[in-house]
Design a protein around this motif. Structure first.
Motif, PDB file in Angstrom:
ATOM      1  N   MET A 201      19.782   1.621  36.995  1.00 43.18           N
ATOM      2  CA  MET A 201      19.063   2.886  37.010  1.00 43.18           C
ATOM      3  C   MET A 201      20.059   4.036  36.883  1.00 43.18           C
ATOM      4  O   MET A 201      21.093   4.049  37.529  1.00 43.18           O
ATOM      5  CB  MET A 201      18.258   3.032  38.306  1.00 43.18           C
ATOM      6  N   ALA A 202      19.736   5.017  36.011  1.00 49.60           N
ATOM      7  CA  ALA A 202      20.616   6.157  35.810  1.00 49.60           C
ATOM      8  C   ALA A 202      20.690   7.002  37.072  1.00 49.60           C
ATOM      9  O   ALA A 202      19.719   7.140  37.809  1.00 49.60           O
ATOM     10  CB  ALA A 202      20.107   6.998  34.642  1.00 49.60           C
ATOM     11  N   LYS A 203      21.875   7.564  37.308  1.00 49.05           N
ATOM     12  CA  LYS A 203      22.080   8.419  38.474  1.00 49.05           C
ATOM     13  C   LYS A 203      21.244   9.686  38.343  1.00 49.05           C
ATOM     14  O   LYS A 203      21.204  10.322  37.287  1.00 49.05           O
ATOM     15  CB  LYS A 203      23.555   8.775  38.573  1.00 49.05           C
ATOM     16  N   LYS A 204      20.579  10.045  39.416  1.00 51.55           N
ATOM     17  CA  LYS A 204      19.804  11.283  39.420  1.00 51.55           C
ATOM     18  C   LYS A 204      20.757  12.469  39.472  1.00 51.55           C
ATOM     19  O   LYS A 204      21.741  12.456  40.203  1.00 51.55           O
ATOM     20  CB  LYS A 204      18.860  11.330  40.617  1.00 51.55           C
ATOM     21  N   MET A 205      20.441  13.490  38.692  1.00 49.70           N
ATOM     22  CA  MET A 205      21.241  14.698  38.702  1.00 49.70           C
ATOM     23  C   MET A 205      21.009  15.473  39.999  1.00 49.70           C
ATOM     24  O   MET A 205      19.870  15.605  40.460  1.00 49.70           O
ATOM     25  CB  MET A 205      20.883  15.597  37.517  1.00 49.70           C
ATOM     26  N   ILE A 206      22.092  15.985  40.585  1.00 56.05           N
ATOM     27  CA  ILE A 206      21.978  16.853  41.756  1.00 56.05           C
ATOM     28  C   ILE A 206      21.799  18.283  41.250  1.00 56.05           C
ATOM     29  O   ILE A 206      22.647  18.803  40.522  1.00 56.05           O
ATOM     30  CB  ILE A 206      23.223  16.760  42.653  1.00 56.05           C
ATOM     31  N   ILE A 207      20.677  18.900  41.602  1.00 54.72           N
ATOM     32  CA  ILE A 207      20.351  20.231  41.123  1.00 54.72           C
ATOM     33  C   ILE A 207      20.377  21.220  42.279  1.00 54.72           C
ATOM     34  O   ILE A 207      19.628  21.095  43.246  1.00 54.72           O
ATOM     35  CB  ILE A 207      18.952  20.255  40.452  1.00 54.72           C
ATOM     36  N   GLY A 208      21.263  22.215  42.198  1.00 53.47           N
ATOM     37  CA  GLY A 208      21.337  23.272  43.202  1.00 53.47           C
ATOM     38  C   GLY A 208      20.373  24.389  42.843  1.00 53.47           C
ATOM     39  O   GLY A 208      20.408  24.906  41.725  1.00 53.47           O
ATOM     40  N   ILE A 209      19.509  24.749  43.780  1.00 54.21           N
ATOM     41  CA  ILE A 209      18.462  25.747  43.532  1.00 54.21           C
ATOM     42  C   ILE A 209      18.665  26.931  44.478  1.00 54.21           C
ATOM     43  O   ILE A 209      18.610  26.770  45.699  1.00 54.21           O
ATOM     44  CB  ILE A 209      17.060  25.148  43.782  1.00 54.21           C
ATOM     45  N   THR A 210      18.899  28.122  43.930  1.00 56.21           N
ATOM     46  CA  THR A 210      19.023  29.283  44.804  1.00 56.21           C
ATOM     47  C   THR A 210      17.645  29.707  45.299  1.00 56.21           C
ATOM     48  O   THR A 210      16.655  29.614  44.582  1.00 56.21           O
ATOM     49  CB  THR A 210      19.689  30.477  44.104  1.00 56.21           C
ATOM     50  N   MET A 211      17.605  30.198  46.532  1.00 58.39           N
ATOM     51  CA  MET A 211      16.349  30.607  47.157  1.00 58.39           C
ATOM     52  C   MET A 211      15.819  31.910  46.574  1.00 58.39           C
ATOM     53  O   MET A 211      14.641  32.243  46.706  1.00 58.39           O
ATOM     54  CB  MET A 211      16.578  30.751  48.658  1.00 58.39           C
ATOM     55  N   GLY A 212      16.691  32.688  45.920  1.00 56.68           N
ATOM     56  CA  GLY A 212      16.287  33.991  45.418  1.00 56.68           C
ATOM     57  C   GLY A 212      16.304  35.031  46.519  1.00 56.68           C
ATOM     58  O   GLY A 212      16.752  34.779  47.641  1.00 56.68           O
ATOM     59  N   ASP A 213      15.828  36.228  46.207  1.00 56.28           N
ATOM     60  CA  ASP A 213      15.773  37.289  47.207  1.00 56.28           C
ATOM     61  C   ASP A 213      14.923  36.827  48.387  1.00 56.28           C
ATOM     62  O   ASP A 213      13.780  36.402  48.212  1.00 56.28           O
ATOM     63  CB  ASP A 213      15.171  38.554  46.590  1.00 56.28           C
ATOM     64  N   PRO A 214      15.443  36.891  49.614  1.00 53.49           N
ATOM     65  CA  PRO A 214      14.694  36.408  50.781  1.00 53.49           C
ATOM     66  C   PRO A 214      13.367  37.130  51.015  1.00 53.49           C
ATOM     67  O   PRO A 214      12.464  36.581  51.661  1.00 53.49           O
ATOM     68  CB  PRO A 214      15.656  36.660  51.949  1.00 53.49           C
ATOM     69  N   ALA A 215      13.256  38.358  50.490  1.00 53.26           N
ATOM     70  CA  ALA A 215      12.028  39.134  50.673  1.00 53.26           C
ATOM     71  C   ALA A 215      11.021  38.907  49.554  1.00 53.26           C
ATOM     72  O   ALA A 215       9.962  39.528  49.523  1.00 53.26           O
ATOM     73  CB  ALA A 215      12.364  40.629  50.766  1.00 53.26           C
TER      74      ALA A 215
END
Length: 345
Positions: A1-15
């Motif tokens: 099975m191919a390795k799953k990509m690790i994806i970093g997701i920014t939360m964006g502006d907290p407000a």
């Protein structure tokens, strides 16, 4: 099975709606079948977002390194930056604190990608006024990424279904945008567009190049940019073996692209490309009084790392209500996965 990509997701502006749509997107177990996501943000804000969207069954797992992530459905890993004071955070309002936090999330995810700890990055919206109030003088994500990766040649790509658009210029005045239509830059963007299509698995990309002026200038009658800059760039691209066509009148090229004539369109400036993309990607239900779809994706091309983003703003008017659509974020994650896999091959 191919390795799953690790994806970093920014939360964006907290407000903003960023934390809410992040919870919604990562509440779907299918996302974890496709990749290993980690949110760069503040745990306290993400925990508050769980309540807003009614998903208190989901657990927030704080981490201080990627190695601590669980990548398990039902649990959202959050790289906790510990910047936001919840007692001071005002949902839906511009603030220095929120601008500083949003900027630091982006800076951190870039660092993680440059260090090879994440395979691709996805960004939620930040507020340009807020980050500038915090002392970070950038006009948007694209410029932040370019600066912190040392990238000189880059462009923005918008995508919705089979419509893809790249830009010769983006965040400048319309007057300056016209001055930036030069052969070298148009050729550069055609080349980047061609490579982007190849990276997405399109074997023989067909590239439509828009004109700048009405009717593409009518052979100099309405302006000489097509004759002096755009046509020479297209000829140079063809000499490199790139299948570029144009200049195509701006009022027809996007319909042709939707009809399958082109795999990607080179637009001459920001609104020329953004307006048609958002007309097809943003669908408002007047009777229901809500957006049925906000589904475009924004991708920065030419970087040494993968960056995809939602194609909408902070939507402060919707923040805290739990009604915002996560579709654009889900699509951005999927694009980041595809481009990350391509980068690894």
């Amino acid at each position: 099975m191919a390795k799953k990509m690790i994806i970093g997701i920014t939360m964006g502006d907290p407000a903003s709606i960023g934390p809410e749509i992040t919870v919604k997107a990562l509440s779907d177990p299918a996302v974890y079948d496709r990749c290993s996501p980690v949110v760069i943000g503040d745990v306290c804000v993400m925990e508050a977002a769980l309540k807003v969207v009614g998903r208190e069954d989901i657990k927030i797992h704080p981490v201080s390194s990627i190695g601590e992530c669980l990548f398990t459905p039902g649990t959202i890993d959050v790289y906790d930056m510990k910047i936001v004071d919840m007692e001071k955070l005002e949902t839906g309002k511009v603030s220095v604190m929120a601008g500083e936090a949003a900027f630091q999330y982006v800076k951190k995810v870039i660092e993680l990608a440059m260090d090879g700890e994440v395979d691709g990055t996805v960004t939620n919206a930040l507020n340009k006024e807020a980050i500038n109030l915090a002392g970070h003088h950038f006009s948007g994500h694209t410029e932040i990424y370019a600066d912190y990766t040392g990238t000189k040649k880059y462009t923005m790509m918008l995508a919705h279904e089979n419509l893809r658009v790249v830009h010769v210029s983006t965040h400048v005045s319309l007057r300056e945008a016209c001055d930036r239509v030069k052969k070298a830059r148009v050729l550069e963007v055609i080349e980047i567009a061609n490579q982007a299509c190849l990276d997405l698995g399109i074997e023989k990309p067909k590239i439509g190049v828009s004109g700048l002026n009405p009717h593409s200038g009518e052979n100099g009658l309405f302006g000489r940019e097509e004759l002096d800059e755009i046509i020479p760039a297209i000829k140079a691209a063809k000499a490199e073996g790139i299948n570029a066509d144009g200049p195509v009148p701006p009022d027809t090229i996007f319909s042709k692209a939707r009809g399958g004539w082109y795999d990607i369109v080179v637009a001459m400036y920001h609104d020329q490309g953004h307006i048609p993309l958002k007309v097809v990607g943003f669908i408002y239900n007047h009777e229901a009084g809500k957006w049925d779809a906000v589904s475009g994706v924004n991708i920065t091309l030419g970087l040494p790392i993968v960056r995809a983003s939602v194609d909408h703003g902070t939507a402060f008017d919707q923040a805290g209500k739990g009604v915002a659509s996560e579709l654009s974020l889900v699509n951005a994650i999927d694009y980041a996965i595809r481009l990350s896999v391509s980068n690894k091959n």
